[in-house]
Design a protein around this motif. Structure first.
Motif, PDB file in Angstrom:
ATOM      1  N   LEU A 195     -23.250 -26.542  -2.964  1.00 41.18           N
ATOM      2  CA  LEU A 195     -23.343 -27.035  -1.588  1.00 41.18           C
ATOM      3  C   LEU A 195     -22.547 -28.315  -1.345  1.00 41.18           C
ATOM      4  CD1 LEU A 195     -27.094 -26.211  -0.943  1.00 41.18           C
ATOM      5  CD2 LEU A 195     -25.088 -24.950  -0.231  1.00 41.18           C
ATOM      6  N   PRO A 196     -22.645 -29.335  -2.238  1.00 42.37           N
ATOM      7  CA  PRO A 196     -21.833 -30.533  -1.983  1.00 42.37           C
ATOM      8  C   PRO A 196     -20.335 -30.239  -1.959  1.00 42.37           C
ATOM      9  CG  PRO A 196     -23.462 -30.963  -3.686  1.00 42.37           C
ATOM     10  CD  PRO A 196     -23.512 -29.511  -3.400  1.00 42.37           C
ATOM     11  N   THR A 197     -19.898 -29.311  -2.850  1.00 46.77           N
ATOM     12  CA  THR A 197     -18.473 -28.962  -2.863  1.00 46.77           C
ATOM     13  C   THR A 197     -18.060 -28.339  -1.541  1.00 46.77           C
ATOM     14  OG1 THR A 197     -18.972 -28.307  -5.121  1.00 46.77           O
ATOM     15  CG2 THR A 197     -16.742 -27.927  -4.347  1.00 46.77           C
ATOM     16  N   LEU A 198     -18.868 -27.399  -1.085  1.00 46.74           N
ATOM     17  CA  LEU A 198     -18.552 -26.746   0.190  1.00 46.74           C
ATOM     18  C   LEU A 198     -18.505 -27.771   1.316  1.00 46.74           C
ATOM     19  CD1 LEU A 198     -20.674 -23.484   0.139  1.00 46.74           C
ATOM     20  CD2 LEU A 198     -18.221 -23.667   0.135  1.00 46.74           C
ATOM     21  N   LEU A 199     -19.479 -28.683   1.276  1.00 47.00           N
ATOM     22  CA  LEU A 199     -19.542 -29.688   2.344  1.00 47.00           C
ATOM     23  C   LEU A 199     -18.304 -30.587   2.308  1.00 47.00           C
ATOM     24  CD1 LEU A 199     -21.346 -30.597   4.601  1.00 47.00           C
ATOM     25  CD2 LEU A 199     -22.340 -32.287   3.075  1.00 47.00           C
ATOM     26  N   ALA A 200     -17.910 -30.950   1.073  1.00 45.24           N
ATOM     27  CA  ALA A 200     -16.734 -31.812   0.949  1.00 45.24           C
ATOM     28  C   ALA A 200     -15.498 -31.113   1.499  1.00 45.24           C
ATOM     29  CB  ALA A 200     -16.527 -32.178  -0.517  1.00 45.24           C
ATOM     30  N   ILE A 201     -15.373 -29.813   1.212  1.00 48.06           N
ATOM     31  CA  ILE A 201     -14.214 -29.074   1.726  1.00 48.06           C
ATOM     32  C   ILE A 201     -14.279 -28.982   3.239  1.00 48.06           C
ATOM     33  CG2 ILE A 201     -13.109 -26.820   1.775  1.00 48.06           C
ATOM     34  CD1 ILE A 201     -13.937 -26.493  -1.120  1.00 48.06           C
ATOM     35  N   TYR A 202     -15.489 -28.771   3.743  1.00 51.57           N
ATOM     36  CA  TYR A 202     -15.639 -28.665   5.195  1.00 51.57           C
ATOM     37  C   TYR A 202     -15.256 -29.967   5.882  1.00 51.57           C
ATOM     38  CZ  TYR A 202     -17.856 -28.186   9.725  1.00 51.57           C
ATOM     39  OH  TYR A 202     -18.095 -28.150  11.061  1.00 51.57           O
ATOM     40  N   MET A 203     -15.625 -31.097   5.242  1.00 57.53           N
ATOM     41  CA  MET A 203     -15.351 -32.393   5.856  1.00 57.53           C
ATOM     42  C   MET A 203     -13.907 -32.843   5.669  1.00 57.53           C
ATOM     43  SD  MET A 203     -18.327 -33.438   6.986  1.00 57.53           S
ATOM     44  CE  MET A 203     -18.385 -35.213   6.970  1.00 57.53           C
ATOM     45  N   ASP A 204     -13.223 -32.240   4.682  1.00 60.65           N
ATOM     46  CA  ASP A 204     -11.870 -32.692   4.374  1.00 60.65           C
ATOM     47  C   ASP A 204     -10.944 -32.396   5.549  1.00 60.65           C
ATOM     48  OD1 ASP A 204      -9.570 -33.451   3.255  1.00 60.65           O
ATOM     49  OD2 ASP A 204      -9.797 -32.313   1.410  1.00 60.65           O
ATOM     50  N   THR A 205     -10.216 -33.420   5.949  1.00 57.08           N
ATOM     51  CA  THR A 205      -9.347 -33.242   7.116  1.00 57.08           C
ATOM     52  C   THR A 205      -8.106 -32.409   6.790  1.00 57.08           C
ATOM     53  OG1 THR A 205      -8.417 -35.354   6.544  1.00 57.08           O
ATOM     54  CG2 THR A 205      -9.992 -35.319   8.369  1.00 57.08           C
ATOM     55  N   ARG A 206      -7.797 -32.300   5.488  1.00 55.21           N
ATOM     56  CA  ARG A 206      -6.595 -31.541   5.127  1.00 55.21           C
ATOM     57  C   ARG A 206      -6.839 -30.042   5.101  1.00 55.21           C
ATOM     58  NH1 ARG A 206      -5.587 -34.446  -0.284  1.00 55.21           N
ATOM     59  NH2 ARG A 206      -7.784 -34.715   0.042  1.00 55.21           N
ATOM     60  N   SER A 207      -8.113 -29.643   5.120  1.00 56.04           N
ATOM     61  CA  SER A 207      -8.409 -28.214   5.067  1.00 56.04           C
ATOM     62  C   SER A 207      -7.924 -27.527   6.328  1.00 56.04           C
ATOM     63  CB  SER A 207      -9.909 -27.989   4.937  1.00 56.04           C
ATOM     64  OG  SER A 207     -10.408 -28.713   3.855  1.00 56.04           O
ATOM     65  N   SER A 208      -7.494 -26.284   6.162  1.00 53.59           N
ATOM     66  CA  SER A 208      -7.029 -25.540   7.333  1.00 53.59           C
ATOM     67  C   SER A 208      -8.236 -25.115   8.169  1.00 53.59           C
ATOM     68  CB  SER A 208      -6.249 -24.315   6.894  1.00 53.59           C
ATOM     69  OG  SER A 208      -7.114 -23.423   6.243  1.00 53.59           O
ATOM     70  N   GLU A 209      -7.924 -24.689   9.388  1.00 51.18           N
ATOM     71  CA  GLU A 209      -8.986 -24.348  10.324  1.00 51.18           C
ATOM     72  C   GLU A 209      -9.823 -23.181   9.802  1.00 51.18           C
ATOM     73  OE1 GLU A 209      -8.574 -23.144  14.805  1.00 51.18           O
ATOM     74  OE2 GLU A 209      -7.599 -25.036  14.360  1.00 51.18           O
ATOM     75  N   ASP A 210      -9.102 -22.201   9.241  1.00 56.43           N
ATOM     76  CA  ASP A 210      -9.779 -21.013   8.729  1.00 56.43           C
ATOM     77  C   ASP A 210     -10.727 -21.391   7.597  1.00 56.43           C
ATOM     78  OD1 ASP A 210     -10.124 -18.150   8.339  1.00 56.43           O
ATOM     79  OD2 ASP A 210      -9.016 -18.479   6.480  1.00 56.43           O
ATOM     80  N   LEU A 211     -10.219 -22.253   6.713  1.00 56.93           N
ATOM     81  CA  LEU A 211     -11.049 -22.666   5.572  1.00 56.93           C
ATOM     82  C   LEU A 211     -12.297 -23.380   6.061  1.00 56.93           C
ATOM     83  CD1 LEU A 211     -11.589 -23.135   2.623  1.00 56.93           C
ATOM     84  CD2 LEU A 211     -10.018 -25.036   2.652  1.00 56.93           C
ATOM     85  N   GLN A 212     -12.117 -24.242   7.062  1.00 59.97           N
ATOM     86  CA  GLN A 212     -13.273 -24.964   7.588  1.00 59.97           C
ATOM     87  C   GLN A 212     -14.297 -24.021   8.184  1.00 59.97           C
ATOM     88  OE1 GLN A 212     -11.702 -27.958  10.173  1.00 59.97           O
ATOM     89  NE2 GLN A 212     -11.714 -29.495   8.559  1.00 59.97           N
TER      90      GLN A 212
END
Lengths: 334, 498
Positions: free
Chosen positions: B380-397
């Protein structure tokens, strides 16, 4: 007089209207009253249904409560046993993990493959080494002189030395000069390799020093050495080798025929219209004689003494009988 | 003038032609020369040489043309516009095998660039001739013809249909059975190209009996052949349940799993793709794969490689887990979560991360037990970190958000939820606090822990709009505690003492 007439008319009109108004009033009243009574009846009906519903529900619940209890128990039992069986699921998952263990033994398969590849690689390397040993066979030590792999300052010779002892030297190979146009269409399917073709004669070596002594100038020597062959007309024409000439002629014939006969014809139906025309000898109306084709001499069976052919009897040749016995014992395996 | 002298003139002319065409063919093999050759008008010079009387010159001219057309689409278009194709097609049936190879090479080189060019080839009637070449005795000719057909068929379903209508499929199936490895490879790849477009085309390939022969070749030691075979099978299986079942019925199952252990990366990838295409259709097929141990093999495969090779394996796990809770549990039991989590962390490309997040979401969304298994692996923390990361693409978010939502809505494992309280954005916070509000009224131990770890304090700090769902959840939590605990001073005291 006039007024009495007017009042008469007025009264008459009023009298006529009264009847109509009376009828209308009755109609409106009856409609309104009807509505009111119907609404009341509807209301009563609703109330009756409400009371009945509650009463009947209560009665039935009291009546069916036992039945529902049985049904509930049975359904719960059935589902737990056959549909969401916890123990079966657990067993299944365990079985899967056992199965997975088995599958991960595929690792062995992978290792086997890797070993095979390694083996292949080693074999290839060994082959190369052997080839090198054959190629460098001249480095083998002799009885008198030790080779570079057989240093007298060491206890034992280098393994290469042993390999050299075992291998045979390479025989001299002829340099295969491949024709440049040989393979241009064979290197399929990539079509990437270009057909290379050699351009000219090899260049003379450069930078050769004039050797010490009474020799001619190097450039002069080289010029003579690499001078292109200029045979005389007599030699070039090869008058004195008729087979060579005949072969040349045949080749030329083939070349020429290729130019004229194998014409490029884009349509397959072109050949269909051609008629077969026989040669003059075959087309004559006179039949051919069988003599010279089927038989070559006259046979007269009447004159035969016997039906069989004669057998020829010859005495044995003494010299051949003695072959290999008299003169030498060469060619015999000892 | 002797005859010899006369012939010499011809001979000279012929030599010059040969030399010219061979030089052009050689030059055309190098990309840097092509511009110059084109500017020098090489097309118009090569065209008459295709009709030359000497077969060698014809072949070499065709070869040169093929190389030019191979270079780029413009030159290929020049070949089409120069009306060279009809000549090639006419002579394809009559010449020797070398010429056939060269001509098929030209067709292949022209057809590979765009659907329009391939359409032009089809309109010349080249397909019939290529199909005749497939019946040739020479394997090289078959190979070239099969290759050309494959390049035509790969563009779209109409062209593919045209290839099928020309009757190529049965012959290609025969080609698979030939002993030459190269021919097998190309025939398999052509079948793959044909069947990838639509269920009907795949059905045609199946009707020709291709599956049995393809399935036999899975164990072939040649890696490149294996790639093509696996890709063909997956292209067939991807369309419908029936086709996938036909592929499964060819008894590919324990055998395909060996491909996942192969040393060649693409064999691994195509093998995983095949399993994915089969697994995605129905729970029954997924169950079959799970029973055969396919999940464990795929998980091993994911763990042993990097990059895009992983992608089909990850998606396969997601599909299997999505079908039912038992299958999802099977993925968990096969220790599938740690490799998926590793993919989330290690991979650099967003689409692979997105696939891994999606798969984790599918694994964790069924029951609290599933969600717990996922949460314990610290996903869960990993997923949250990816979700919060501004570099992630829209689809990934979007994918991570959905996965988080799916897992959180089932998650009752509070120790994993608590750290999220500190750095989750409001739209995720809603689900976290919701879970707490559902759990705390029924669990006194958890209530105590919630206060001592500072969770309650954190909840008090959340600014929720009055009347929103979040506010309702917070109120539910607050109602679990006495008034004085909720008031801030006492809270701070308790947190400070612990």
């Amino acid at each position: 007089m006039l007024t009495s007439i007017i009042t008469f008319y007025i009264f008459r009109a009023v009298d006529e209207d009264r009847k109509i108004e009376y009828k209308a009033a009755v109609k409106i009243q009856s409609w309104f009253r009807g509505c009111r009574v119907r609404a009341y009846l509807r209301y009563l009906n609703k109330m009756v249904i409400f009371i009945q519903k509650w009463w009947r529900g209560y009665r039935s619940r009291r009546y069916f409560s036992k039945l529902v209890e049985i049904q509930k128990r049975w359904r719960g039992y059935y589902v737990r046993k056959y549909i969401h069986n916890y123990y079966a699921l657990k067993k299944y998952l365990e079985a899967i993990s056992v199965n997975n263990e088995i599958v991960s033994e595929l690792q062995d398969y992978k290792e086997m493959k890797e070993n095979e590849e390694k083996r292949k690689y080693l074999e290839k390397k060994e082959k190369e080494e052997k080839y090198q040993a054959r190629k460098m066979h001249y480095l083998l030590s002799t009885e008198q002189i030790a080779g570079i792999y057989n240093s007298p300052f060491r206890k034992s010779p280098d393994p290469m030395e042993l390999l050299l002892r075992k291998s045979k030297p390479l025989s001299h190979r002829q340099q295969q000069t491949k024709s440049p146009f040989d393979y241009e269409l064979y290197d399929w399917p990539t079509c990437k390799r270009p057909p290379t073709f050699s351009t000219a004669q090899p260049l003379p070596p450069t930078g050769r020093q004039k050797p010490q002594g009474p020799f001619r100038d190097t450039t002069e020597v080289l010029r003579q050495r690499y001078k292109p062959l200029e045979p005389t007309l007599r030699v070039a024409a090869s008058i004195n080798s008729p087979p060579e000439k005949a072969r040349e002629e045949m080749k030329r014939e083939e070349w020429r025929n290729r130019i004229h006969d194998n014409e490029f014809l884009p349509f397959s139906s072109y050949h269909k219209n051609q008629k077969y025309d026989p040669s003059i000898h075959r087309s004559g109306k006179y039949g051919q004689e069988t003599y010279g084709i089927k038989h070559f001499r006259e046979v007269q069976p009447k004159k035969w003494v016997a039906n069989k052919d004669f057998q020829t009897v010859l005495p044995p040749i003494v010299l051949f009988e003695k072959f290999g016995k008299t003169y030498s014992r060469a060619g015999q395996i000892v | 003038m002797s005859q010899r002298q006369v012939l010499q003139v011809f001979e000279q002319y012929q030599r010059a032609r040969t030399q010219f065409v061979q030089a052009v063919a050689e030059l055309a093999a190098r990309p840097q020369n092509i511009e110059t050759l084109q500017n020098a008008g090489v097309m118009s010079l090569l065209r008459p040489l295709l009709l030359d009387v000497i077969p060698t010159i014809q072949q070499t001219a065709a070869l040169a043309l093929g190389r030019l057309a191979n270079y780029n689409g413009d030159l290929a278009e020049a070949v089409v516009k120069g009306d060279i194709l009809p000549q090639l097609v006419c002579s394809l049936s009559e010449q020797n095998r070398f010429y056939k190879k060269a001509a098929a090479f030209v067709l292949r080189a022209v057809g590979k660039h765009s659907p329009q060019l391939a359409q032009a080839i089809v309109q010349c009637g080249a397909l019939e001739m290529l199909v005749i070449c497939l019946e040739d005795f020479d394997p090289g000719v078959k190979e070239a013809a099969s290759w050309a057909l494959g390049y035509i068929a790969r563009h779209n379903s109409e062209l593919s249909q045209a290839v099928v209508d020309a009757g190529a499929v049965p012959l290609l199936v025969l080609c698979i059975q030939e002993p030459e490895i190269a021919l097998k490879r190309i025939a398999a790849s052509t079948l793959s190209d044909i069947s990838k477009h639509s269920p009907e085309l795949a059905q045609t390939v199946v009707d020709a009996g291709a599956i049995a022969h393809l399935a036999q070749m899975i164990l072939n030691p040649d890696a490149k052949l294996k790639r093509q075979v696996l890709s063909a099978l997956s292209q067939i299986a991807k369309h419908s349940v029936d086709l996938a079942e036909l592929v499964v019925e060819a008894e590919i199952f324990p055998v395909v799993l060996t491909c996942l252990k192969d040393s060649d990366e693409y064999v691994k990838k195509n093998g995983a793709t095949l399993i994915r295409e089969i697994a995605k259709h129905t729970p029954e097929l997924s169950q079959f794969i799970v029973n055969a141990g396919g999940v464990a093999a795929v998980i091993d495969c994911i763990g042993s490689c990097r990059g895009t090779v992983r992608l089909p394996g990850i998606m396969m796990l997601g599909y299997v887990a999505a079908h039912s809770e038992n299958l999802s549990m099977a993925v968990i039991v096969s220790k599938g979560i740690p490799p998926l989590c590793a993919c989330l962390i290690e991979e650099h490309e967003d689409h692979i991360k997105a696939a891994a997040a999606w798969a984790l979401g599918q694994v964790g969304r069924h029951t609290p037990a599933h969600a717990r298994a996922v949460a314990v692996a610290n996903v869960l923390p990993t997923l949250l970190a990816i979700y919060m990361d501004t570099r992630s693409s829209e689809d990934l978010q979007m994918k991570t958000k959905k996965a988080l939502k799916n897992i959180l809505q089932k998650c009752t494992y509070l120790p994993a939820l608590e750290p999220l309280l500190h750095d989750a954005p409001p739209n995720i916070m809603k689900h976290i606090v919701g879970q707490f509000s559902k759990m705390l009224p029924h669990d006194s131990k958890a209530r105590r822990l919630f206060v001592t770890t500072g969770g309650l304090k954190k909840v008090q700090e959340i600014k929720a709009e009055p009347g929103s769902l979040l506010q309702e959840y917070i109120n539910t939590i607050n109602n679990c505690y006495p008034e004085e605990v909720v008031s801030n001073r006492v809270l701070q005291l308790i947190v400070a003492t612990n």
